[in-house]
Design a protein around this motif. Structure first.
Motif, short mmCIF file in Angstrom:
data_model
loop_
_atom_site.label_atom_id
_atom_site.label_comp_id
_atom_site.label_asym_id
_atom_site.label_seq_id
_atom_site.Cartn_x
_atom_site.Cartn_y
_atom_site.Cartn_z
N SER A 1 -2.25 -4.30 -7.24
CA SER A 1 -2.17 -4.34 -6.22
C SER A 1 -0.72 -4.82 -5.69
N THR B 1 -0.48 -0.13 1.40
CA THR B 1 -0.69 1.12 1.92
C THR B 1 0.35 1.34 3.04
N PRO C 1 -6.92 4.25 -0.34
CA PRO C 1 -6.31 3.22 -1.37
C PRO C 1 -7.07 1.97 -0.89
N SER D 1 -4.08 -4.66 0.22
CA SER D 1 -4.09 -3.00 0.16
C SER D 1 -3.77 -2.80 1.35
#
Length: 910
Positions: A700, A610, A638, A606
């Motif tokens: 992801s 991001t 997120p 993440s």
């Protein structure tokens, strides 16, 4: 005074060859005395194997003592002696019948026994005694054909020891009865004893004849009916088999891997050969194997001397015999009285001489048998032996039945064989072998009325024997009475202990636990990941004020380090199995692994997607000449969503269907014991939860890979996006190979652990190294260039004051060359970035030109940003300036203005 005076008188009368006639199955003897009535004589011939067929006397089951018991019973009937059986008191006065016998040697052969029966039951013979009933035979294989003949000719046949269940068939053996339970009944005590010992597996070696086959079948049936968990394997062997066949039979026993064996065999020589071969093949005399035998083996072991350490001494030690017994001293009063009577008989020379004269002498081939080999032994008549109590009870039962027939009959004729047999079935009394109760349907003794004993062969320490030899004695350790075993003394097994050995061989289970070496590898890999994560976290903290770290956002670097640290720690639960902890600990380790891996993975990736997503958003806005303000909250959202999704799934999984350590069986031995197993973490719905987690985290990962791919051409200060793309590409490649291997290697604990730990290590180390190493190198490069710039300024100042300074030393020339190469590389990078910036400006102008014709003018306000730390000054010193590009648009309408906060782009002067 003779104990057999009446029997002796009858024998003398018969020796005078008096006239003999018959009435039914009774012999009428004319005494020649006009003043006395003729004698009604019941003749009960005794068919038993006194020799082995080659003239050698055999007393394996007490055949010789059996004849003595028959004469004692007849003496008690002839004299009305009720000392042993009260029903015989005064029977000689109530009943005119008298009893006598003669012994016949079957020589352990069917044909010999059949020939005797044919001759004895021939009613056409004159001046020969006709049997009222026949006593015998011993082996069921002899009783079966002889009882067919005797039944057809109307003569009851009563066996004291034939136990084949086939003899219960009254359609063939109409007049056959026995004072011993059949094999089915004898098998019940055996099965009960094995059950009390917790024995679940036993192999039966039996002779291939009617007796052996029926006994083995009875054991199987009793086990199936009463103890379904008892597994019985049977192997047959021919009587008198040669060494090769004995070896094959023992090999079959060995292949079962059982440790308890039951032998239905007889003959000392034959049993010795079997036990010698069993010792040679390692299933006797080992201390782990237990041999029990049927009732024919007793005399094969006791009273013999064995060299200490010999094969037979080791093999026979701790063996035992299960048999129906006439009684045990101190328990059965009638048995004790019979024992004393036989001992008294043995001490009377007249009686012993009378017995000797009645052992078989007439052999068709004229051979001479020396019975004194048995009768001259000191132990002869010291104990009843096995068959004597049953023979005593057989004679008494026939005497009571025949006398009751005469007492209740109005007919002046005597009885037939059929009438005698029916009366026998209804005769009950307490005899030497216990309560005599015959099944009226089969003529077989009710097993509940019989006694069974387990006899144990142990060292006879009181025996007088030469040095270096050992002699065994038999002791009754258990008594089966009224359907239950009663322990008398502890049973001593082959290992010399009373603890019951295992009924199976020692089990060596391969649980496929991780070896110490593999554990060490896992801890080393985990330690490296932890060391890298902590080291890079400390480096980030130590250099948090430097532009290299600030431009990469320290918070992202901390999160990446924390995520990889958690993923690295997930290796530790993989090392925990049932070999190092209990079930509860193993279950906890199973659930800890996906928790650490999922949380660590979500944190790491993440942060990556991001970060790259932020760069793409800002650069996209710059290309459109729009302002964009990306706050920390925008970046963290997120990440929090992804983390919470993973935590939610893991929490639900842990609560409703947690992983548990389960043992998977690979192979089992023939006894359904686990030979090889391995452990897995599993639950009922594990595939569902894994699919959800994979969908979340794989999504992801793919999103991060896509963002890194989109940012691959954006020339940021440290080329971070390209390194992120490279790291994730490596991870995908390794996962593409490693995950299928993990699935394939799931059945192999070591391979599964090694591949999984290796995959985690590659993922974590590649992320940490590719994210942090370029920054470490960049920071070092900046520091080196700063030092070189300072040296250049110092040299310029010196040259201004003193003119041109020629550096001719090797060290100075090397420093100048290094500096020149650095400037050339820096110039190439600046030129590349300038070209990229021009391209973006050009694309932006083209789009803006089409949208706003009235205000086509755009401008790039480039202003110098003064850095607050020394890194900015160093950048200025080496000829580069950090610019902040605020992308503005001249509004022709009321456009919304976006606050400037664009990424720093490095531009340079040509």
């Amino acid at each position: 005074m003779s104990l057999l005076s009446a029997s002796i008188s009858i024998s003398r009368l018969l020796a005078a060859n008096p006239p003999i006639s018959t009435n039914g199955n009774v012999n009428i003897i004319d005494t020649g005395d006009n003043n006395s009535e003729p004698i009604a004589l019941c003749y009960l011939p005794y068919l038993f194997p006194f020799t082995t067929g080659n003239g050698t006397p055999a007393n394996d089951m007490g055949e010789y003592e059996g004849l003595a018991a028959i004469f004692l019973a007849m003496e008690h009937l002839n004299t009305g002696n009720g000392e042993l059986v009260p029903e015989l008191n005064g029977i000689n006065q109530r009943c005119p019948l008298r009893f006598t016998t003669k012994a016949f040697d079957t020589e352990r052969q069917q044909s010999v026994g059949v020939n005797h029966i044919i001759t004895l039951t021939d009613r056409s013979r004159t001046q020969e005694l006709l049997p009222s009933a026949i006593l015998g035979a011993s082996a069921s294989s002899v009783s079966i054909p002889t009882s067919i003949i005797s039944s057809l000719r109307g003569f009851p046949q009563i066996s004291p020891i034939s136990t084949s269940a086939a003899l219960d068939d009254k359609s063939q053996y109409k007049l056959f009865g026995r004072t011993i339970p059949n094999d089915d009944g004898t098998a019940i005590p055996l099965v009960e004893k094995l059950t009390s010992w917790n024995v679940r597996y036993i192999a039966v070696l039996h002779v291939d004849d009617a007796y052996g086959n029926a006994f083995a079948k009875g054991i199987r049936l009793a086990a199936q009916r009463d103890t379904p968990d008892l597994r019985v394997e049977t192997m047959e062997i021919t009587i008198g088999a040669d060494d090769d066949k004995i070896s094959d039979a023992i090999q079959q026993l060995k292949q079962t891997d059982f440790t308890f064996f039951f032998g239905i065999v007889w003959s000392k020589e034959f049993v010795d050969r079997i036990m010698t071969e069993a010792y040679n093949q390692g299933i006797a005399g080992t201390g782990r194997h237990t041999w029990l035998f049927s009732d024919a083996v007793g005399s094969s072991v006791i009273g013999r001397g064995f060299p200490i350490g010999s094969k037979l001494e080791k093999a026979y030690r701790g063996t035992g015999v299960l048999s129906a017994v006439g009684g045990i001293r101190g328990i059965n009063v009638v048995y004790d009285k019979l024992t004393r009577s036989m001992q008294q008989l043995g001490g009377n020379e007249e009686d012993r001489s009378y017995l000797d004269s009645h052992f078989p002498r007439d052999y068709p081939d004229g051979k001479v048998v020396n019975h004194s080999i048995i009768t001259a032994q000191e132990v002869f008549l010291k104990a009843p032996g096995m068959v004597a109590p049953f023979l005593y009870d057989s004679v008494v039962a026939l005497g009571i039945a025949s006398c009751r027939l005469l007492e209740t009959s109005d007919n002046t004729d005597y009885f037939t064989g059929e009438e005698l047999f029916q009366a026998l079935l209804n005769t009950t009394f307490d005899g030497a072998s216990g309560s005599i109760i015959l099944d009226p349907d089969t003529g077989t003794r009710d097993p509940r009325s019989a006694l069974f004993s387990l006899t144990n062969f142990i060292d006879d320490e009181d025996a007088s024997i030469e040095q270096g030899m050992v002699q065994f004695k038999s002791i009754e350790t258990d008594l089966f009475k009224s359907g239950q075993w009663e322990p008398l003394v502890p049973y001593t097994f082959n290992n010399g202990a009373s603890d019951i050995p295992s009924d199976l061989p020692i089990l060596k289970t391969n649980s496929n636990y991780l070896s110490t070496g593999l554990d060490a590898i896992g801890f080393i890999l985990c330690g490296i990941i932890i060391a890298l994560a902590l080291s890079f976290s400390y480096w980030t903290y130590h250099n948090s004020g430097k532009q290299v770290v600030r431009s990469s956002q320290p918070i992202f670097l901390y999160i990446i380090s924390a995520g990889t640290l958690l993923m690295g720690l997930s290796i530790i639960p993989l090392t925990i199995d049932l070999g190092v902890t209990d079930q509860k600990g193993a279950d906890a380790a199973c659930m800890a692994f996906p928790w650490l891996l999922a949380v660590g993975f979500s944190l790491t990736f993440s942060a990556l997607f991001t970060k790259t997503y932020r760069i793409n958003q800002i650069m996209g806005s710059a290309a459109r000449f729009k302002r964009m303000k990306v706050t920390a909250v925008d970046v963290i959202k997120p990440m929090i969503v992804l983390l919470m999704l993973n935590v939610a799934v893991m929490t639900i999984w842990t609560v409703i269907d947690p992983l548990q350590r389960q043992t998977v069986v690979v192979t089992q031995d023939p006894f359904l014991r686990n030979v090889e197993t391995y452990g897995v973490c599993s639950s009922d719905h594990v595939s569902i939860f894994l699919a959800i987690l994979c969908a979340i985290n794989l999504g992801s990962l793919l999103f991060a890979l896509f963002q890194a791919y989109m940012a691959r051409k954006i020339s940021t200060e440290l080329q971070e996006s390209s390194y992120i793309f490279l790291a994730m590409s490596i991870i995908l490649l390794v996962s593409f190979i490693g995950i299928p291997v993990i699935i394939i290697a799931r059945d192999n604990s070591a391979a599964f652990y090694f591949v999984t730990a290796g995959l985690i290590f590659v993922v974590c180390s590649s992320l940490l190294l590719l994210i942090f190493i370029p920054k470490v190198r960049a920071l070092r490069k900046k520091n080196r260039n700063a030092r070189m710039s300072a040296s250049s300024r110092f040299s310029s100042a010196t040259s201004t004051r003193e003119g041109i300074k020629i550096l001719s030393t090797p060290v100075a020339q090397a420093e100048l060359g290094e500096k020149n190469r650095g400037l050339m590389v820096e110039q190439a990078e600046l030129e590349k970035e300038n070209r990229e910036l021009k391209r973006l400006l050009s694309e932006g102008k083209s789009r803006e030109g089409g949208e706003n014709q009235k205000s086509p003018i755009t401008f790039l306000d480039v202003e110098s940003r003064n850095s607050s730390d020394s890194a900015a000054e160093n950048d200025h010193a080496r000829g580069s300036v950090q610019f902040s590009a605020d992308v503005k648009e001249i509004p022709s309408k009321a456009d919304n203005e976006v606050e400037p906060n664009c990424t720093s782009l490095e531009a340079g002067r040509a």
